[in-house]
Design a protein around this motif. Sequence first.
Motif, PDB file in Angstrom:
ATOM      1  N   ALA A  51      -4.788   4.977 -11.259  1.00  0.00           N
ATOM      2  CA  ALA A  51      -4.217   4.184 -12.359  1.00  0.00           C
ATOM      3  C   ALA A  51      -3.021   4.902 -12.991  1.00  0.00           C
ATOM      4  O   ALA A  51      -1.969   4.297 -13.209  1.00  0.00           O
ATOM      5  CB  ALA A  51      -5.277   3.881 -13.402  1.00  0.00           C
ATOM      6  N   THR A  52      -3.166   6.171 -13.267  1.00  0.00           N
ATOM      7  CA  THR A  52      -2.085   6.932 -13.892  1.00  0.00           C
ATOM      8  C   THR A  52      -0.873   7.027 -12.978  1.00  0.00           C
ATOM      9  O   THR A  52       0.259   6.819 -13.408  1.00  0.00           O
ATOM     10  CB  THR A  52      -2.572   8.342 -14.281  1.00  0.00           C
ATOM     11  OG1 THR A  52      -3.647   8.205 -15.208  1.00  0.00           O
ATOM     12  CG2 THR A  52      -1.472   9.170 -14.902  1.00  0.00           C
ATOM     13  N   VAL A  53      -1.110   7.333 -11.708  1.00  0.00           N
ATOM     14  CA  VAL A  53      -0.001   7.463 -10.760  1.00  0.00           C
ATOM     15  C   VAL A  53       0.709   6.121 -10.588  1.00  0.00           C
ATOM     16  O   VAL A  53       1.932   6.041 -10.649  1.00  0.00           O
ATOM     17  CB  VAL A  53      -0.498   7.993  -9.397  1.00  0.00           C
ATOM     18  CG1 VAL A  53       0.625   7.987  -8.372  1.00  0.00           C
ATOM     19  CG2 VAL A  53      -1.074   9.396  -9.550  1.00  0.00           C
ATOM     20  N   LEU A  54      -0.055   5.060 -10.414  1.00  0.00           N
ATOM     21  CA  LEU A  54       0.548   3.756 -10.148  1.00  0.00           C
ATOM     22  C   LEU A  54       1.212   3.147 -11.371  1.00  0.00           C
ATOM     23  O   LEU A  54       2.088   2.296 -11.237  1.00  0.00           O
ATOM     24  CB  LEU A  54      -0.493   2.806  -9.559  1.00  0.00           C
ATOM     25  CG  LEU A  54      -1.011   3.227  -8.179  1.00  0.00           C
ATOM     26  CD1 LEU A  54      -2.112   2.298  -7.726  1.00  0.00           C
ATOM     27  CD2 LEU A  54       0.116   3.290  -7.160  1.00  0.00           C
ATOM     28  N   ASP A  55       0.840   3.594 -12.560  1.00  0.00           N
ATOM     29  CA  ASP A  55       1.500   3.103 -13.774  1.00  0.00           C
ATOM     30  C   ASP A  55       2.966   3.539 -13.839  1.00  0.00           C
ATOM     31  O   ASP A  55       3.748   2.969 -14.586  1.00  0.00           O
ATOM     32  CB  ASP A  55       0.754   3.568 -15.028  1.00  0.00           C
ATOM     33  CG  ASP A  55      -0.469   2.727 -15.318  1.00  0.00           C
ATOM     34  OD1 ASP A  55      -0.617   1.644 -14.703  1.00  0.00           O
ATOM     35  OD2 ASP A  55      -1.290   3.151 -16.155  1.00  0.00           O
ATOM     36  N   MET A  56       3.335   4.528 -13.026  1.00  0.00           N
ATOM     37  CA  MET A  56       4.724   4.990 -12.987  1.00  0.00           C
ATOM     38  C   MET A  56       5.618   4.045 -12.186  1.00  0.00           C
ATOM     39  O   MET A  56       6.829   4.193 -12.189  1.00  0.00           O
ATOM     40  CB  MET A  56       4.796   6.397 -12.388  1.00  0.00           C
ATOM     41  CG  MET A  56       4.103   7.443 -13.224  1.00  0.00           C
ATOM     42  SD  MET A  56       4.339   9.120 -12.592  1.00  0.00           S
ATOM     43  CE  MET A  56       3.316   9.086 -11.117  1.00  0.00           C
ATOM     44  N   TYR A  57       5.001   3.092 -11.492  1.00  0.00           N
ATOM     45  CA  TYR A  57       5.755   2.190 -10.622  1.00  0.00           C
ATOM     46  C   TYR A  57       5.709   0.767 -11.158  1.00  0.00           C
ATOM     47  O   TYR A  57       4.703   0.337 -11.714  1.00  0.00           O
ATOM     48  CB  TYR A  57       5.176   2.216  -9.202  1.00  0.00           C
ATOM     49  CG  TYR A  57       5.341   3.561  -8.539  1.00  0.00           C
ATOM     50  CD1 TYR A  57       6.490   3.869  -7.818  1.00  0.00           C
ATOM     51  CD2 TYR A  57       4.362   4.537  -8.660  1.00  0.00           C
ATOM     52  CE1 TYR A  57       6.647   5.112  -7.228  1.00  0.00           C
ATOM     53  CE2 TYR A  57       4.514   5.786  -8.070  1.00  0.00           C
ATOM     54  CZ  TYR A  57       5.657   6.057  -7.351  1.00  0.00           C
ATOM     55  OH  TYR A  57       5.823   7.287  -6.776  1.00  0.00           O
ATOM     56  N   ASP A  58       6.793   0.054 -10.943  1.00  0.00           N
ATOM     57  CA  ASP A  58       6.913  -1.326 -11.412  1.00  0.00           C
ATOM     58  C   ASP A  58       6.414  -2.274 -10.320  1.00  0.00           C
ATOM     59  O   ASP A  58       7.207  -2.871  -9.580  1.00  0.00           O
ATOM     60  CB  ASP A  58       8.364  -1.626 -11.768  1.00  0.00           C
ATOM     61  CG  ASP A  58       8.535  -3.030 -12.332  1.00  0.00           C
ATOM     62  OD1 ASP A  58       7.551  -3.582 -12.856  1.00  0.00           O
ATOM     63  OD2 ASP A  58       9.653  -3.562 -12.248  1.00  0.00           O
ATOM     64  N   VAL A  59       5.081  -2.344 -10.199  1.00  0.00           N
ATOM     65  CA  VAL A  59       4.468  -3.254  -9.228  1.00  0.00           C
ATOM     66  C   VAL A  59       3.350  -4.027  -9.918  1.00  0.00           C
ATOM     67  O   VAL A  59       2.801  -3.587 -10.929  1.00  0.00           O
ATOM     68  CB  VAL A  59       3.924  -2.517  -7.982  1.00  0.00           C
ATOM     69  CG1 VAL A  59       5.053  -1.950  -7.155  1.00  0.00           C
ATOM     70  CG2 VAL A  59       2.945  -1.434  -8.354  1.00  0.00           C
ATOM     71  N   SER A  60       3.025  -5.156  -9.351  1.00  0.00           N
ATOM     72  CA  SER A  60       2.016  -6.038  -9.934  1.00  0.00           C
ATOM     73  C   SER A  60       0.614  -5.434  -9.816  1.00  0.00           C
ATOM     74  O   SER A  60       0.378  -4.543  -8.992  1.00  0.00           O
ATOM     75  CB  SER A  60       2.035  -7.381  -9.199  1.00  0.00           C
ATOM     76  OG  SER A  60       1.551  -7.211  -7.880  1.00  0.00           O
ATOM     77  N   PRO A  61      -0.305  -5.935 -10.624  1.00  0.00           N
ATOM     78  CA  PRO A  61      -1.697  -5.496 -10.493  1.00  0.00           C
ATOM     79  C   PRO A  61      -2.245  -5.723  -9.087  1.00  0.00           C
ATOM     80  O   PRO A  61      -3.017  -4.898  -8.577  1.00  0.00           O
ATOM     81  CB  PRO A  61      -2.443  -6.345 -11.521  1.00  0.00           C
ATOM     82  CG  PRO A  61      -1.405  -6.662 -12.556  1.00  0.00           C
ATOM     83  CD  PRO A  61      -0.120  -6.821 -11.772  1.00  0.00           C
ATOM     84  N   THR A  62      -1.822  -6.793  -8.443  1.00  0.00           N
ATOM     85  CA  THR A  62      -2.272  -7.064  -7.076  1.00  0.00           C
ATOM     86  C   THR A  62      -1.776  -5.975  -6.124  1.00  0.00           C
ATOM     87  O   THR A  62      -2.537  -5.488  -5.283  1.00  0.00           O
ATOM     88  CB  THR A  62      -1.771  -8.447  -6.606  1.00  0.00           C
ATOM     89  OG1 THR A  62      -2.266  -9.437  -7.505  1.00  0.00           O
ATOM     90  CG2 THR A  62      -2.223  -8.751  -5.195  1.00  0.00           C
ATOM     91  N   ALA A  63      -0.530  -5.584  -6.266  1.00  0.00           N
ATOM     92  CA  ALA A  63       0.017  -4.526  -5.416  1.00  0.00           C
ATOM     93  C   ALA A  63      -0.701  -3.204  -5.665  1.00  0.00           C
ATOM     94  O   ALA A  63      -1.000  -2.472  -4.718  1.00  0.00           O
ATOM     95  CB  ALA A  63       1.512  -4.370  -5.671  1.00  0.00           C
ATOM     96  N   LYS A  64      -1.003  -2.919  -6.918  1.00  0.00           N
ATOM     97  CA  LYS A  64      -1.743  -1.690  -7.233  1.00  0.00           C
ATOM     98  C   LYS A  64      -3.118  -1.702  -6.579  1.00  0.00           C
ATOM     99  O   LYS A  64      -3.574  -0.684  -6.058  1.00  0.00           O
ATOM    100  CB  LYS A  64      -1.861  -1.517  -8.749  1.00  0.00           C
ATOM    101  CG  LYS A  64      -0.538  -1.182  -9.398  1.00  0.00           C
ATOM    102  CD  LYS A  64      -0.655  -1.084 -10.899  1.00  0.00           C
ATOM    103  CE  LYS A  64       0.693  -0.795 -11.522  1.00  0.00           C
ATOM    104  NZ  LYS A  64       0.658  -0.665 -12.961  1.00  0.00           N
ATOM    105  N   MET A  65      -3.765  -2.859  -6.574  1.00  0.00           N
ATOM    106  CA  MET A  65      -5.077  -2.975  -5.953  1.00  0.00           C
ATOM    107  C   MET A  65      -4.972  -2.739  -4.441  1.00  0.00           C
ATOM    108  O   MET A  65      -5.804  -2.047  -3.858  1.00  0.00           O
ATOM    109  CB  MET A  65      -5.678  -4.355  -6.241  1.00  0.00           C
ATOM    110  CG  MET A  65      -7.083  -4.527  -5.719  1.00  0.00           C
ATOM    111  SD  MET A  65      -7.870  -6.074  -6.223  1.00  0.00           S
ATOM    112  CE  MET A  65      -6.593  -7.279  -5.944  1.00  0.00           C
ATOM    113  N   VAL A  66      -3.935  -3.288  -3.817  1.00  0.00           N
ATOM    114  CA  VAL A  66      -3.728  -3.094  -2.381  1.00  0.00           C
ATOM    115  C   VAL A  66      -3.533  -1.608  -2.077  1.00  0.00           C
ATOM    116  O   VAL A  66      -4.111  -1.078  -1.119  1.00  0.00           O
ATOM    117  CB  VAL A  66      -2.522  -3.926  -1.888  1.00  0.00           C
ATOM    118  CG1 VAL A  66      -2.116  -3.527  -0.474  1.00  0.00           C
ATOM    119  CG2 VAL A  66      -2.841  -5.411  -1.960  1.00  0.00           C
ATOM    120  N   ILE A  67      -2.739  -0.934  -2.883  1.00  0.00           N
ATOM    121  CA  ILE A  67      -2.499   0.500  -2.674  1.00  0.00           C
ATOM    122  C   ILE A  67      -3.799   1.276  -2.822  1.00  0.00           C
ATOM    123  O   ILE A  67      -4.123   2.129  -1.988  1.00  0.00           O
ATOM    124  CB  ILE A  67      -1.431   1.018  -3.654  1.00  0.00           C
ATOM    125  CG1 ILE A  67      -0.087   0.369  -3.341  1.00  0.00           C
ATOM    126  CG2 ILE A  67      -1.334   2.542  -3.601  1.00  0.00           C
ATOM    127  CD1 ILE A  67       0.951   0.539  -4.433  1.00  0.00           C
TER     128      ILE A  67
END
Length: 58
Positions: free
Chosen positions: A33-49
């Motif tokens: 969550a912390t790492v991905l909050d640095m990127y401008d991507v949708s919640p869906t993209a974060k879930m895929v990652i």
Amino acid sequence: MEPKEKEAEIVSEILLKAASEPEFRNNLIRDPATVLDMYDVSPTAKMVIKRTIIDLTQ
């Protein structure tokens, strides 16, 4: 570039970075969550990652 194309590019960059940089990968595994909050991507993209990283580490 379309928003979905840009997001796909960012997701690809994150996954490539995780594959090539052990420290980044470890941080992504420990606290996605912390790492991905640095990127401008949708919640869906974060879930895929997150799912991809989990699959790669099992």
